[in-house]
Design a protein around this motif. Sequence first.
Motif, short mmCIF file in Angstrom:
data_model
loop_
_atom_site.label_atom_id
_atom_site.label_comp_id
_atom_site.label_asym_id
_atom_site.label_seq_id
_atom_site.Cartn_x
_atom_site.Cartn_y
_atom_site.Cartn_z
N SER A 135 0.82 -1.20 0.00
CA SER A 135 0.00 0.00 0.00
C SER A 135 0.86 1.26 0.00
N LEU A 136 0.33 2.30 -0.62
CA LEU A 136 1.04 3.58 -0.61
C LEU A 136 1.15 4.13 0.80
N ASN A 137 0.16 3.87 1.63
CA ASN A 137 0.20 4.35 3.01
C ASN A 137 1.43 3.82 3.74
N THR A 138 1.68 2.53 3.63
CA THR A 138 2.84 1.93 4.29
C THR A 138 4.13 2.44 3.69
N THR A 139 4.20 2.52 2.36
CA THR A 139 5.42 2.98 1.68
C THR A 139 5.80 4.38 2.13
N TYR A 140 4.83 5.29 2.10
CA TYR A 140 5.15 6.67 2.44
C TYR A 140 5.20 6.91 3.95
N ARG A 141 4.56 6.04 4.71
CA ARG A 141 4.73 6.11 6.16
C ARG A 141 6.20 5.82 6.51
N ASN A 142 6.74 4.74 5.92
CA ASN A 142 8.15 4.41 6.16
C ASN A 142 9.07 5.52 5.66
N PHE A 146 11.89 7.57 8.12
CA PHE A 146 13.34 7.70 8.03
C PHE A 146 13.76 9.09 7.53
N SER A 147 12.85 9.85 6.95
CA SER A 147 13.18 11.24 6.63
C SER A 147 13.29 12.05 7.92
N ILE A 148 12.36 11.83 8.83
CA ILE A 148 12.40 12.51 10.12
C ILE A 148 13.64 12.11 10.92
N MET A 149 14.02 10.83 10.80
CA MET A 149 15.20 10.36 11.51
C MET A 149 16.48 11.00 11.00
N GLY A 150 16.43 11.63 9.84
CA GLY A 150 17.60 12.32 9.32
C GLY A 150 17.88 13.63 10.01
N ILE A 151 16.88 14.19 10.69
CA ILE A 151 17.05 15.49 11.33
C ILE A 151 18.18 15.49 12.36
N PRO A 152 18.29 14.48 13.24
CA PRO A 152 19.42 14.48 14.18
C PRO A 152 20.78 14.46 13.49
N ASN A 203 17.14 2.10 6.67
CA ASN A 203 16.85 3.40 6.06
C ASN A 203 17.02 4.54 7.05
N CYS A 204 16.58 4.33 8.28
CA CYS A 204 16.74 5.36 9.31
C CYS A 204 18.22 5.65 9.56
N ALA A 205 19.03 4.58 9.63
CA ALA A 205 20.47 4.75 9.86
C ALA A 205 21.12 5.49 8.69
N THR A 206 20.72 5.13 7.47
CA THR A 206 21.27 5.79 6.28
C THR A 206 20.91 7.27 6.27
N SER A 207 19.66 7.57 6.54
CA SER A 207 19.21 8.96 6.54
C SER A 207 19.97 9.78 7.58
N LEU A 208 20.24 9.19 8.74
CA LEU A 208 20.96 9.89 9.81
C LEU A 208 22.37 10.28 9.37
N VAL A 209 23.13 9.31 8.87
CA VAL A 209 24.53 9.59 8.51
C VAL A 209 24.63 10.41 7.23
N GLU A 210 23.67 10.28 6.32
CA GLU A 210 23.67 11.10 5.10
C GLU A 210 23.54 12.57 5.46
N ASN A 211 22.62 12.89 6.35
CA ASN A 211 22.44 14.29 6.75
C ASN A 211 23.68 14.82 7.46
N ALA A 212 24.33 13.98 8.26
CA ALA A 212 25.56 14.40 8.92
C ALA A 212 26.65 14.68 7.89
N MET A 213 26.74 13.80 6.89
CA MET A 213 27.73 13.97 5.82
C MET A 213 27.54 15.30 5.10
N TYR A 214 26.32 15.56 4.67
CA TYR A 214 26.05 16.79 3.94
C TYR A 214 26.27 18.02 4.82
#
Length: 291
Positions: A135-142, A146-152, A203-214
């Motif tokens: 479902s699109l709901n599950t896809t975009y929920r996930n 992990f987009s929010i998890m990139g903020i830290p 995905n959450c871990a990737t988003s976290l370190v990607e934001n730190a990198m940038y």
Amino acid sequence: MFIFRYFVFNMQESPKYLIAKGRDEEAVAVLHHVARVNKVALTLTADDLRKAVVAELGPQAVDSGQGKSNWQAVKEGLTTFDLSHVKPLFSTTRLAVNTSLVIWIWGCLGLAYPLYNGFVTLYLTNAGAAFGDTSLNTTYRNYAIFSIMGIPGSLIACLLVEWRSSWAVGGRKFAMAISTLLSGLFLFLFTTAKTEAAILGWNCATSLVENAMYGVLYAYTPEVFPGPHRGTGDGLASCFNRVCGLMAPIIKIYAGANNASAPIFVSASLFVVASISMLLLPIETAGKAAM
């Protein structure tokens, strides 16, 4: 972001732009605002500014920006185009190597980032089929989680940049290389996930370190170019970044036509290549004055 832009950060117009438009009083007002924010006393007035310009460039310079249209500004810019701001970026062997590597790194990331972020929703949808939930709901929920998890990650980047005494082992380069390497590693592990929870976790871990990198990369890039030519260096890096980004859909079409993991693998490999390139940068900017 609109509320933060206008009511929290109170970002000002560029003084250079205002002066080019002949709006000297507004330009000086911006400078006074910047001085207040930095708790610095400033006595500059618009008359002082005009006197300084006349003394440096002559009386005709004061009126040169009055009533100048956008088209006139573009036309003047094109007629005066030269390589005077490009050559100094390669004036020494050390600076030439560093400039080339910075542009190369931005190019790698310009291709790696959209290959992952641009097509991850398709991968998540295909992966969801294995768990019976497409479902699109599950896809975009996930995707939202992990987009929010990139903020830290941005906060971590801030700490890595500002608390350099605690990270004397490598400074900016070390922080960039480690976070970039982790981005590639987590992406490789992401493709091995067999459960929905594992997919979300990697995905959450990737988003976290990607934001730190940038975060660190955006701090390092302007610092490493000589001040008078910083805009040109940033522009070259950004341009190569965008040009390489245009290749992402092509790779997705040909490499990922029958394999949803292919763009992720390519993206992870590029992150690793960028990490190695960061370690080869000859110039470290942590704890040093700008060039």
